[in-house]
Design a protein around this motif. Structure first.
Motif, PDB file in Angstrom:
ATOM      1  N   HIS A  78       1.952   4.674   0.303  1.00 33.78           N
ATOM      2  CA  HIS A  78       3.295   5.164   0.626  1.00 33.78           C
ATOM      3  C   HIS A  78       3.874   4.428   1.823  1.00 33.78           C
ATOM      4  CE1 HIS A  78       2.960   8.704  -1.990  1.00 33.78           C
ATOM      5  NE2 HIS A  78       1.685   8.708  -1.631  1.00 33.78           N
ATOM      6  N   GLU A  79       5.167   4.233   1.764  1.00 36.58           N
ATOM      7  CA  GLU A  79       5.893   3.670   2.897  1.00 36.58           C
ATOM      8  C   GLU A  79       6.604   4.830   3.591  1.00 36.58           C
ATOM      9  OE1 GLU A  79       9.429   0.686   2.897  1.00 36.58           O
ATOM     10  OE2 GLU A  79       7.549  -0.422   2.599  1.00 36.58           O
ATOM     11  N   VAL A  80       6.383   4.957   4.903  1.00 35.19           N
ATOM     12  CA  VAL A  80       7.003   6.045   5.665  1.00 35.19           C
ATOM     13  C   VAL A  80       7.788   5.460   6.837  1.00 35.19           C
ATOM     14  CG1 VAL A  80       5.197   7.706   5.040  1.00 35.19           C
ATOM     15  CG2 VAL A  80       4.979   6.401   7.151  1.00 35.19           C
ATOM     16  N   ALA A 112      -5.780   8.016   6.314  1.00 37.54           N
ATOM     17  CA  ALA A 112      -4.905   7.016   5.694  1.00 37.54           C
ATOM     18  C   ALA A 112      -5.100   5.699   6.430  1.00 37.54           C
ATOM     19  CB  ALA A 112      -3.453   7.448   5.756  1.00 37.54           C
ATOM     20  N   THR A 113      -5.196   4.623   5.671  1.00 37.78           N
ATOM     21  CA  THR A 113      -5.343   3.294   6.249  1.00 37.78           C
ATOM     22  C   THR A 113      -3.968   2.655   6.369  1.00 37.78           C
ATOM     23  OG1 THR A 113      -7.499   3.060   5.192  1.00 37.78           O
ATOM     24  CG2 THR A 113      -6.463   1.039   5.977  1.00 37.78           C
ATOM     25  N   VAL A 114      -3.675   2.098   7.524  1.00 39.32           N
ATOM     26  CA  VAL A 114      -2.407   1.401   7.731  1.00 39.32           C
ATOM     27  C   VAL A 114      -2.530   0.015   7.091  1.00 39.32           C
ATOM     28  CG1 VAL A 114      -0.768   0.485   9.412  1.00 39.32           C
ATOM     29  CG2 VAL A 114      -1.973   2.650   9.891  1.00 39.32           C
ATOM     30  N   LEU A 115      -1.697  -0.241   6.083  1.00 40.11           N
ATOM     31  CA  LEU A 115      -1.705  -1.552   5.423  1.00 40.11           C
ATOM     32  C   LEU A 115      -0.735  -2.516   6.092  1.00 40.11           C
ATOM     33  CD1 LEU A 115      -1.798  -0.572   1.631  1.00 40.11           C
ATOM     34  CD2 LEU A 115      -3.707  -1.119   3.151  1.00 40.11           C
ATOM     35  N   ALA A 116       0.411  -1.998   6.510  1.00 40.68           N
ATOM     36  CA  ALA A 116       1.430  -2.828   7.151  1.00 40.68           C
ATOM     37  C   ALA A 116       2.234  -1.956   8.108  1.00 40.68           C
ATOM     38  CB  ALA A 116       2.355  -3.445   6.102  1.00 40.68           C
ATOM     39  N   VAL A 122       6.149   2.011   7.980  1.00 43.15           N
ATOM     40  CA  VAL A 122       4.696   1.815   8.014  1.00 43.15           C
ATOM     41  C   VAL A 122       4.184   2.083   6.601  1.00 43.15           C
ATOM     42  CG1 VAL A 122       2.523   2.638   8.998  1.00 43.15           C
ATOM     43  CG2 VAL A 122       4.564   2.530  10.430  1.00 43.15           C
ATOM     44  N   THR A 123       3.355   1.180   6.068  1.00 44.69           N
ATOM     45  CA  THR A 123       2.774   1.366   4.746  1.00 44.69           C
ATOM     46  C   THR A 123       1.381   1.946   4.909  1.00 44.69           C
ATOM     47  OG1 THR A 123       4.024  -0.526   3.928  1.00 44.69           O
ATOM     48  CG2 THR A 123       2.188   0.244   2.560  1.00 44.69           C
TER      49      THR A 123
END
Length: 146
Positions: A78-80, A112-116, A122-123
């Motif tokens: 998810h993008e937040v 949750a892992t931060v991908l970007a 933040v993805t």
């Protein structure tokens, strides 16, 4: 002595690796752990691989995602808005965050892992970090019984 059976207490060592060879978990032979088969202390598929082994025997098994940490679901990425983090944290790729979510009226803490991490968004990936991965376990039975 009879081989490992369900509900036996066993002393085991093991190494878990990814296909790349990266070791993700290890219990060394000189410091084996004691567990009861069927207790769920380790993955059920790994417990099952111990069945029939005798002390001193080893086995290598490839645990499929569905028997380990589950399949990888793109729908869990998810993008937040970065604003959700306010001034509490500055998310960076690779960070694992413990986030609070509400589902069906119940509040849960989930990793949750931060991908970007961009300027505005933040993805986040809510999959387990090992989801979708085949894990190879090399296990050794050291003893059966207390």
């Amino acid at each position: 002595m009879s081989p490992v059976q369900l509900f036996d207490t066993v002393s085991v060592s093991y190494t878990a690796t990814l296909p790349s060879g990266e070791v993700i978990e290890s219990v060394p032979e000189n410091k084996p752990i004691t567990l009861t088969i069927g207790s769920g202390r380790i993955l059920k598929a790994v417990e099952a691989s111990l069945m029939g082994l005798e002390p001193g025997e080893s086995k290598t098994v490839h645990i499929q995602p569905e028997d380990a940490y589950g399949s990888y679901y793109k729908s869990l990425v998810h993008e937040v808005d970065r604003a959700n983090f306010a001034d509490r944290i500055d998310p960076k790729p690779g960070m694992i965050l413990s986030l609070t979510i509400e589902r069906e009226g119940v509040t849960h803490q989930v990793p949750a892992t931060v991908l970007a991490a961009g300027k505005e968004t933040v993805t986040l990936d809510y999959n387990h970090p090992l989801a979708g991965r085949v894990i190879t376990y090399t296990v050794k039975v050291h003893a059966i019984g207390n």
